[in-house]
Write an enzyme that holds these catalytic residues in place. Structure first.
Site, PDB file in Angstrom:
ATOM      1  N   LYS A 190      92.976  14.166  -1.394  1.00  0.00           N
ATOM      2  CA  LYS A 190      93.361  14.696  -2.754  1.00  0.00           C
ATOM      3  C   LYS A 190      92.779  16.143  -3.205  1.00  0.00           C
ATOM      4  O   LYS A 190      91.196  16.096  -3.280  1.00  0.00           O
ATOM      5  CB  LYS A 190      93.175  13.754  -3.211  1.00  0.00           C
ATOM      6  CG  LYS A 190      94.359  14.034  -5.246  1.00  0.00           C
ATOM      7  CD  LYS A 190      93.348  13.404  -6.208  1.00  0.00           C
ATOM      8  CE  LYS A 190      92.447  13.907  -6.649  1.00  0.00           C
ATOM      9  NZ  LYS A 190      92.026  15.558  -8.002  1.00  0.00           N
ATOM     10  N   GLU A 266      78.694  12.791  -1.926  1.00  0.00           N
ATOM     11  CA  GLU A 266      78.101  14.325  -1.627  1.00  0.00           C
ATOM     12  C   GLU A 266      78.303  14.405  -3.169  1.00  0.00           C
ATOM     13  O   GLU A 266      79.701  15.013  -3.333  1.00  0.00           O
ATOM     14  CB  GLU A 266      78.647  14.878  -0.480  1.00  0.00           C
ATOM     15  CG  GLU A 266      77.667  16.169  -0.107  1.00  0.00           C
ATOM     16  CD  GLU A 266      78.483  17.444  -1.334  1.00  0.00           C
ATOM     17  OE1 GLU A 266      76.921  17.558  -2.326  1.00  0.00           O
ATOM     18  OE2 GLU A 266      78.698  18.117  -1.023  1.00  0.00           O
ATOM     19  N   CYS A 301      77.140  22.946  -5.059  1.00  0.00           N
ATOM     20  CA  CYS A 301      75.805  22.064  -5.223  1.00  0.00           C
ATOM     21  C   CYS A 301      73.887  22.366  -4.869  1.00  0.00           C
ATOM     22  O   CYS A 301      73.515  20.862  -5.349  1.00  0.00           O
ATOM     23  CB  CYS A 301      76.709  20.304  -4.671  1.00  0.00           C
ATOM     24  SG  CYS A 301      77.068  21.070  -3.089  1.00  0.00           S
ATOM     25  N   GLU A 400      72.324  19.993 -13.925  1.00  0.00           N
ATOM     26  CA  GLU A 400      73.484  20.726 -13.367  1.00  0.00           C
ATOM     27  C   GLU A 400      74.538  21.641 -13.529  1.00  0.00           C
ATOM     28  O   GLU A 400      75.147  21.613 -14.378  1.00  0.00           O
ATOM     29  CB  GLU A 400      74.030  19.996 -12.005  1.00  0.00           C
ATOM     30  CG  GLU A 400      74.290  20.777 -11.420  1.00  0.00           C
ATOM     31  CD  GLU A 400      75.417  20.210 -10.112  1.00  0.00           C
ATOM     32  OE1 GLU A 400      75.164  20.565  -8.702  1.00  0.00           O
ATOM     33  OE2 GLU A 400      75.868  18.917 -10.142  1.00  0.00           O
TER      34      GLU A 400
END
Length: 496
Positions: A190, A266, A301, A400
């Site tokens: 997906k 992750e 990331c 983040e």
């Protein structure tokens, strides 16, 4: 590819025919009729409408993967035969490189040069590497007493659900799909609803390469519906996810609420990049710091979003980063000269600019950037942004942002630098610049990060694993270690 001009890319974009259907059991299926718009962040234009998966479409894809695993040929083929198909996929990806790079650039705003030279290179190399590895793995036969034989074998884990984000839509799909296929698993992929087109093209190519029906299926849809259905599905044996820490928590809950499927995550990062006064080349350290945070629009990331600089060199390094930020060319992703393209969408831009406003309110000094630009294009563009005098307790230093925003913090000693670097919930990556070998080893060991780059950043190849510590996730992509996620260990004890 470098010879293709901006005008030629614009012409190719007009002729681009994006896929629209799910890819299930080797064919393209429209599903139940629901669809969603895919909007290009380069100009705000609708690229196409893509079939939108609900639970029924996810069920169909998982059922196809289950049939292909339980009774199909793929898990039973010799590993060398599976490897040959993966190598054929790599060859076809190379042949269709321009089309795939265009799809990535249009759907998520990546500069076309980066899409072709970096994204496509990575996914091609991934399928080729695992194709070459497929028949190189060995099982174990531990030493036992003379009256017994022990065998330890690795068997494919079953049906893998892979959920990947939009920032590297093909690379991250490849990091999940290629090792899973090499191990003999079947996959339901997906992609992000922001970047489904490249994944659908990948599925087409895999089928053309000879992948049997049901081995790789792609369903489009958003996380709360399609992602949730995949995470809760009792016939999914393994779930591999790359994305935010918040969504990763959902997948752990889905596992607990269903069949206790293994979940590999992750997740996010707030990576520190430490520059010591004895760095071998301060100009290179500064240039790399700027490249690292502004590459891919900061939508990484591993982006080195916290630049930790010794106070004795802080102004010199910061000035060099600011100068580079001011000269970066922000523009149309289809222009080969563009260095920083569009952010993925309006909502994401709003989130990035909210962090910028909050950073200024918290007392950080804005050295450059901080604004939306190129509004006349209809696209989603932001300036490269640098803050210094950042309080390590504020949002700029802790959350983040996933955008082109750098926070500069200073320190006076190595122990203070390590403490600042580790003062976050994340542990994905880190950078260190020093000429002292002992310092490099000691600090690298002290940093709580899955990858530490010394005198470089974002370097490496498929031989080394990638993944995080703490709330940056578990398990590893890349390398032989990725196969651990998609295999089960079986012990067979034979009494002689």
């Amino acid at each position: 590819m470098s010879a293709v001009t901006h005008d030629e890319w614009l012409h190719r974009a007009k002729d681009f025919q994006p896929p629209r259907a799910h890819h299930v059991d080797g064919v393209e299926e429209a599903g139940g009729g629901a669809a969603f718009r895919v909007v290009s962040p380069r100009d705000g234009q609708v690229l196409t409408e893509v079939a939108d998966a609900g639970p029924a479409e996810v069920d169909a894809a998982v059922a196809a993967a289950r049939r292909a695993f339980d009774s199909g040929p793929w898990p039973r083929w010799a590993p060398a035969d599976r490897g040959r198909v993966l190598l054929r996929i790599a060859d076809l990806l190379q042949e269709r490189r321009a089309e795939l790079a265009l799809a990535v650039s249009l759907e998520m705003g990546k500069p076309i040069s980066d899409a072709n030279d970096i994204e496509l290179r990575a996914v091609i190399n991934t399928f080729r590497w695992y194709g070459q590895l497929a028949d190189k793995l060995t099982d174990e036969s531990p030493h036992t007493a003379a009256d017994a034989l022990a065998l330890v074998t690795r068997e494919p884990a079953g049906v893998v659900g892979a959920v990947v984000p939009w920032n590297f839509p093909l690379t991250l799909a490849g990091w999940k799909v290629a090792p899973a296929l090499a191990a003999g698993c079947t996959v339901v992929l997906k992609p992000s609803e922001n970047s489904p087109l490249s994944a659908l093209l990948l599925a087409r190519i895999a089928t053309e390469a000879g992948l049997p029906p049901g081995v790789l299926n792609v369903v489009n849809g958003d996380g709360p519906v399609a992602g949730r259905a995949l995470g809760l599905h009792p016939d999914v044996d393994v779930l591999a996810f790359t994305g935010s820490t918040a969504v990763g928590r959902h997948f752990l809950r889905y596992s607990a609420d269903s069949n206790l499927k293994r979940v590999w995550l992750e997740l996010g990062g707030k990576s520190p990049n430490i520059v010591l006064p004895d760095a071998p080349d301060l100009a290179k350290a500064a240039a790399t710091a700027a490249w690292g945070i502004f590459f891919n629009q900061g939508e990484m990331c591993t982006a080195p979003s916290r630049l930790l600089v010794h106070s004795s060199i802080a102004e010199e390094v910061t000035e060099a980063v600011v100068a580079r930020a001011r000269e970066l060319r922000v523009g149309d992703p289809l222009d080969p000269a563009t260095e920083m393209g569009a952010l993925v969408g309006e909502a994401h831009l709003d989130r990035v600019l909210d962090h910028v406003r909050q950073g200024a309110d918290d007392g950080a000094r804005l050295r450059t950037g901080g604004r939306r630009v190129l509004t006349e294009t209809g696209g989603v563009y932001a300036e490269p942004t640098v803050f210094d005098r950042v309080d390590p307790r504020c949002r700029l230093a802790r959350e983040e942002i996933f955008g082109p925003v750098l926070s500069v913090l200073t320190f006076d000693g190595i122990d203070e630098a390590v403490a600042l670097a580790n003062a976050t919930e994340y542990g994905l990556a880190a950078g260190l610049w020093t000429s002292d070998l002992s310092t490099a080893h000691r600090v690298s060991r002290a940093l709580r990060a899955g990858t530490v780059w010394v005198n470089c950043y974002e370097e490496g190849d498929l031989t080394v694993p990638f993944g995080g510590m703490k709330q940056s996730g578990n398990g590893r992509d890349k390398s032989v270690h990725a196969l651990e996620k998609y295999t089960e260990l079986k012990t067979t004890w034979i009494q002689l």
